[in-house]
Design a protein around this motif. Structure first.
Motif, PDB file in Angstrom:
ATOM      1  N   ASN A  57       3.026   5.341 -10.889  1.00  0.00           N
ATOM      2  CA  ASN A  57       3.787   6.593 -10.829  1.00  0.00           C
ATOM      3  C   ASN A  57       2.960   7.747 -10.290  1.00  0.00           C
ATOM      4  O   ASN A  57       3.457   8.580  -9.522  1.00  0.00           O
ATOM      5  CB  ASN A  57       4.305   6.964 -12.220  1.00  0.00           C
ATOM      6  CG  ASN A  57       5.435   6.085 -12.682  1.00  0.00           C
ATOM      7  OD1 ASN A  57       6.125   5.462 -11.882  1.00  0.00           O
ATOM      8  ND2 ASN A  57       5.639   6.018 -13.987  1.00  0.00           N
ATOM      9  N   GLY A  58       1.687   7.801 -10.684  1.00  0.00           N
ATOM     10  CA  GLY A  58       0.863   8.930 -10.296  1.00  0.00           C
ATOM     11  C   GLY A  58       0.149   8.767  -8.980  1.00  0.00           C
ATOM     12  O   GLY A  58      -0.168   9.774  -8.329  1.00  0.00           O
ATOM     13  N   MET A  59      -0.080   7.510  -8.535  1.00  0.00           N
ATOM     14  CA  MET A  59      -0.982   7.303  -7.408  1.00  0.00           C
ATOM     15  C   MET A  59      -0.438   6.436  -6.277  1.00  0.00           C
ATOM     16  O   MET A  59      -1.042   6.346  -5.216  1.00  0.00           O
ATOM     17  CB  MET A  59      -2.294   6.692  -7.922  1.00  0.00           C
ATOM     18  CG  MET A  59      -2.996   7.555  -8.958  1.00  0.00           C
ATOM     19  SD  MET A  59      -4.449   6.773  -9.708  1.00  0.00           S
ATOM     20  CE  MET A  59      -5.576   6.699  -8.316  1.00  0.00           C
ATOM     21  N   ILE A  60       0.719   5.789  -6.495  1.00  0.00           N
ATOM     22  CA  ILE A  60       1.349   5.000  -5.428  1.00  0.00           C
ATOM     23  C   ILE A  60       2.728   5.554  -5.077  1.00  0.00           C
ATOM     24  O   ILE A  60       3.048   5.725  -3.891  1.00  0.00           O
ATOM     25  CB  ILE A  60       1.450   3.510  -5.828  1.00  0.00           C
ATOM     26  CG1 ILE A  60       0.051   2.913  -5.985  1.00  0.00           C
ATOM     27  CG2 ILE A  60       2.244   2.727  -4.787  1.00  0.00           C
ATOM     28  CD1 ILE A  60      -0.803   2.943  -4.734  1.00  0.00           C
ATOM     29  N   ALA A  61       3.546   5.838  -6.068  1.00  0.00           N
ATOM     30  CA  ALA A  61       4.888   6.383  -5.797  1.00  0.00           C
ATOM     31  C   ALA A  61       4.840   7.598  -4.863  1.00  0.00           C
ATOM     32  O   ALA A  61       5.657   7.699  -3.935  1.00  0.00           O
ATOM     33  CB  ALA A  61       5.597   6.729  -7.105  1.00  0.00           C
ATOM     34  N   PRO A  62       3.885   8.534  -5.030  1.00  0.00           N
ATOM     35  CA  PRO A  62       3.875   9.716  -4.161  1.00  0.00           C
ATOM     36  C   PRO A  62       3.578   9.419  -2.695  1.00  0.00           C
ATOM     37  O   PRO A  62       3.886  10.240  -1.827  1.00  0.00           O
ATOM     38  CB  PRO A  62       2.772  10.591  -4.767  1.00  0.00           C
ATOM     39  CG  PRO A  62       2.594  10.106  -6.159  1.00  0.00           C
ATOM     40  CD  PRO A  62       2.881   8.639  -6.100  1.00  0.00           C
ATOM     41  N   ILE A  63       2.972   8.260  -2.402  1.00  0.00           N
ATOM     42  CA  ILE A  63       2.637   7.935  -1.006  1.00  0.00           C
ATOM     43  C   ILE A  63       3.516   6.834  -0.445  1.00  0.00           C
ATOM     44  O   ILE A  63       3.320   6.396   0.699  1.00  0.00           O
ATOM     45  CB  ILE A  63       1.154   7.524  -0.879  1.00  0.00           C
ATOM     46  CG1 ILE A  63       0.881   6.209  -1.627  1.00  0.00           C
ATOM     47  CG2 ILE A  63       0.236   8.631  -1.372  1.00  0.00           C
ATOM     48  CD1 ILE A  63      -0.503   5.627  -1.383  1.00  0.00           C
ATOM     49  N   GLN A 108       5.846  10.461  -9.504  1.00  0.00           N
ATOM     50  CA  GLN A 108       5.508  11.781  -8.980  1.00  0.00           C
ATOM     51  C   GLN A 108       5.805  11.854  -7.484  1.00  0.00           C
ATOM     52  O   GLN A 108       5.951  10.833  -6.814  1.00  0.00           O
ATOM     53  CB  GLN A 108       4.036  12.084  -9.247  1.00  0.00           C
ATOM     54  CG  GLN A 108       3.669  12.081 -10.721  1.00  0.00           C
ATOM     55  CD  GLN A 108       4.444  13.119 -11.506  1.00  0.00           C
ATOM     56  OE1 GLN A 108       4.276  14.321 -11.301  1.00  0.00           O
ATOM     57  NE2 GLN A 108       5.305  12.658 -12.406  1.00  0.00           N
ATOM     58  N   ASP A 109       5.883  13.097  -6.964  1.00  0.00           N
ATOM     59  CA  ASP A 109       6.226  13.252  -5.549  1.00  0.00           C
ATOM     60  C   ASP A 109       5.071  13.758  -4.696  1.00  0.00           C
ATOM     61  O   ASP A 109       5.230  13.975  -3.499  1.00  0.00           O
ATOM     62  CB  ASP A 109       7.449  14.165  -5.381  1.00  0.00           C
ATOM     63  CG  ASP A 109       7.250  15.553  -5.984  1.00  0.00           C
ATOM     64  OD1 ASP A 109       6.096  15.900  -6.342  1.00  0.00           O
ATOM     65  OD2 ASP A 109       8.243  16.285  -6.108  1.00  0.00           O
ATOM     66  N   ASP A 110       3.896  13.970  -5.309  1.00  0.00           N
ATOM     67  CA  ASP A 110       2.754  14.432  -4.526  1.00  0.00           C
ATOM     68  C   ASP A 110       1.464  14.077  -5.256  1.00  0.00           C
ATOM     69  O   ASP A 110       1.479  13.727  -6.436  1.00  0.00           O
ATOM     70  CB  ASP A 110       2.837  15.945  -4.289  1.00  0.00           C
ATOM     71  CG  ASP A 110       2.086  16.388  -3.038  1.00  0.00           C
ATOM     72  OD1 ASP A 110       1.464  15.529  -2.378  1.00  0.00           O
ATOM     73  OD2 ASP A 110       2.107  17.586  -2.716  1.00  0.00           O
ATOM     74  N   VAL A 111       0.357  14.157  -4.526  1.00  0.00           N
ATOM     75  CA  VAL A 111      -0.959  13.853  -5.081  1.00  0.00           C
ATOM     76  C   VAL A 111      -1.922  14.980  -4.714  1.00  0.00           C
ATOM     77  O   VAL A 111      -1.632  15.810  -3.856  1.00  0.00           O
ATOM     78  CB  VAL A 111      -1.508  12.523  -4.534  1.00  0.00           C
ATOM     79  CG1 VAL A 111      -0.667  11.353  -4.996  1.00  0.00           C
ATOM     80  CG2 VAL A 111      -1.594  12.553  -3.002  1.00  0.00           C
ATOM     81  N   SER A 158       9.137  -0.488  -2.254  1.00  0.00           N
ATOM     82  CA  SER A 158       8.940   0.960  -2.320  1.00  0.00           C
ATOM     83  C   SER A 158       8.576   1.530  -0.956  1.00  0.00           C
ATOM     84  O   SER A 158       9.078   2.585  -0.551  1.00  0.00           O
ATOM     85  CB  SER A 158       7.848   1.303  -3.337  1.00  0.00           C
ATOM     86  OG  SER A 158       8.232   0.954  -4.647  1.00  0.00           O
ATOM     87  N   PHE A 159       7.689   0.839  -0.247  1.00  0.00           N
ATOM     88  CA  PHE A 159       7.270   1.307   1.074  1.00  0.00           C
ATOM     89  C   PHE A 159       8.276   0.936   2.163  1.00  0.00           C
ATOM     90  O   PHE A 159       8.130   1.375   3.306  1.00  0.00           O
ATOM     91  CB  PHE A 159       5.902   0.714   1.437  1.00  0.00           C
ATOM     92  CG  PHE A 159       4.720   1.397   0.800  1.00  0.00           C
ATOM     93  CD1 PHE A 159       4.047   2.406   1.461  1.00  0.00           C
ATOM     94  CD2 PHE A 159       4.292   1.041  -0.463  1.00  0.00           C
ATOM     95  CE1 PHE A 159       2.952   3.042   0.881  1.00  0.00           C
ATOM     96  CE2 PHE A 159       3.203   1.659  -1.070  1.00  0.00           C
ATOM     97  CZ  PHE A 159       2.532   2.665  -0.395  1.00  0.00           C
ATOM     98  N   LYS A 160       9.278   0.110   1.782  1.00  0.00           N
ATOM     99  CA  LYS A 160      10.242  -0.409   2.767  1.00  0.00           C
ATOM    100  C   LYS A 160       9.492  -1.035   3.951  1.00  0.00           C
ATOM    101  O   LYS A 160       9.767  -0.771   5.124  1.00  0.00           O
ATOM    102  CB  LYS A 160      11.202   0.691   3.240  1.00  0.00           C
ATOM    103  CG  LYS A 160      12.115   1.203   2.139  1.00  0.00           C
ATOM    104  CD  LYS A 160      13.080   2.261   2.654  1.00  0.00           C
ATOM    105  CE  LYS A 160      14.105   2.649   1.599  1.00  0.00           C
ATOM    106  NZ  LYS A 160      13.508   3.182   0.354  1.00  0.00           N
TER     107      LYS A 160
END
Length: 467
Positions: free
Chosen positions: A243-249, A157-160, A286-288
């Protein structure tokens, strides 16, 4: 229908289309970018959002005269980097495109993600016993909380759904108690604003916090995950929580992660070390950001017969060989082994903070690591156990030292009599004439009494005895 009516209808349609197009092209930001936010200090942090395709977005922070720009893609997405100063604030940030958004009360400081399963999620509302004295404190505007609602997804996802709040007697009640006490200790010691992003979900295995390809492309991980029972109220399948809680941030600038999880992986402990360290690497990718990752060892609990939880704790201890990691031991904070959630969370958060203060922020004189087994040698039926990381020395929290066991060639474990001498533990047992093995708390629910004089409990271990 007359020509005039047709023209009027067409005009209305065009106006409606234009109105919808204009609305959809409005400049928009993810939930992280809002009033009261905390940005990572002395960094080049990413700003991102959405605008009309091909539109230019300008960012004007009040801490500098520099203006940053970005161009929105054909998918209406834009991203750019903004340099942040030393800790301070509050600042404003003006972001312009077709419309203008002004972010107010922005602080610059240290940002940490607080993640894992229920022992990280647990708050005052879950019965945490050592928060009551915090409610009389005045609001702390230098600790900001961003509590992410629990949501799983099969795709990134792209937002929370969340918002930044200051820390006061109301907002702290629903936030991770471990996270709060961690942030409070950092704020006191560093004297800079602290941003805490809470992203935890009770009952979740590490599998669901790991990007899906890592699990699906590893036959061992996949086989372990297939054994987990999928339930309606929490995710267990690969990446569903990630996907729901880390990818967006994951594009947000952070200092590091604190993590409390492992209880839901006790059943597949054999591969936990590899899974956990692989998950850490995936988050860093992911966070680079080669960020520090400090975690909590699971507490003693009556999981049933056997040593599955002890093996999981051993896997967690072994994970400390991974770069920029550290582990907090909590076997001294258990009031009853019938509760998987130890109620005392303040020491947990403060011990995590000690790791960060010493290793991430270079504070001197902080004892942050629990004593660990070094060697066991035998002489005339007695066993001398030595330890690393003893700080000011070791002691027992009770008059009788408990938690040590000896076994001989028959493999039958017997409780050992123990004395402390010169920061070593001397063990013996009338029931084990020729001991060959020793362990301390190497079981699912065993409790002991040995700790450093600095108050950190001895880590559990099992080892062979040298002659």
């Amino acid at each position: 229908m007359t020509t005039q009516v047709r023209l009027k209808a067409l005009t209305i349609c065009l106006l409606l289309f234009t109105s919808i197009g204009s609305a959809s092209a409005q400049l928009r930001l993810p939930a992280l970018f809002a009033d009261g936010m905390v940005l990572q200090q002395k960094d080049s942090v990413q700003f991102w959002g959405w605008a009309g395709p091909g539109e230019t977005v300008t960012i004007k922070p009040s801490w500098t005269s520099q203006v940053y720009t970005a161009k929105s893609s054909y998918m209406s997405q834009w991203i750019t980097k903004v340099k942040t100063p030393e800790a301070g604030g509050p600042y404003t940030i003006e972001i312009n495109s077709r419309n203008t958004i002004i972010l107010k009360d922005v602080l610059i400081g240290e940002v940490w993600v607080c993640s894992g399963q229920s022992n990280m999620e647990w708050s005052y509302y879950n019965g945490v016993s050592d928060m009551n004295d915090q409610f009389a404190l005045p609001p702390n505007k230098n600790i900001r909380l961003f509590h992410i609602n629990k949501v799983g997804s099969n795709t990134p996802q792209d937002d929370v759904k969340a918002s930044w709040t200051i820390t006061d007697s109301n907002t702290m009640k629903g936030f991770s108690a471990v996270g709060y006490f961690f942030g409070k200790k950092l704020q006191e010691q560093l004297n800079v604003p602290i941003g805490l992003i809470g992203s935890a979900w009770g009952g979740t295995p590490a599998d669901t916090w790991t990007p899906s390809p890592i699990i699906e492309n590893n036959p061992v991980f996949k086989a372990d995950n297939d054994k987990l029972n999928q339930l309606d109220w929490w995710p267990v399948r690969p990446a569903q929580a990630y996907n729901g809680m880390i990818a967006p941030i994951s594009k947000y600038g952070i200092a590091g992660v604190i993590w409390y999880q492992g209880e839901s992986n006790v059943g597949n402990h054999a591969n936990y070390r590899q899974l956990f360290t692989t998950m850490i690497d995936a988050w860093r990718a992911s966070f680079k950001n080669e960020m520090p990752f400090y975690f909590v060892q699971i507490a003693p609990f009556n999981y049933g017969p056997g040593e599955d939880a002890a093996h999981l704790r051993q896997a967690q201890t072994a994970s400390m060989t991974h770069p920029k990691t550290g582990m907090v031991v909590v076997n001294d904070l258990v009031d009853t082994v019938s509760d998987i959630h130890p109620k005392r969370k303040r020491p947990v958060g403060e011990r995590l903070a000690a790791w960060a203060l010493a290793n991430t922020y270079g504070k001197q004189g902080i004892v942050y690591r629990s004593p660990e087994f070094k060697s066991a040698t035998k002489l005339k039926g007695k066993v001398t156990v030595e330890f690393d990381f003893i700080g000011s020395g070791i002691q027992s929290s009770t008059p009788k030292i408990t938690g040590f066991y000896l076994a001989g060639a028959d493999g039958v474990w017997q409780p050992a009599d123990a004395v402390i001498k010169d920061n070593k533990v001397i063990l013996s047992s009338k029931l084990v004439k020729d001991p060959t093995q020793v362990h301390y708390l190497y079981g699912n629910a065993l409790l002991g009494s040995v700790q450093s004089k600095d108050g950190l409990p001895l880590n559990a271990f099992k080892a062979s005895i040298s002659n």
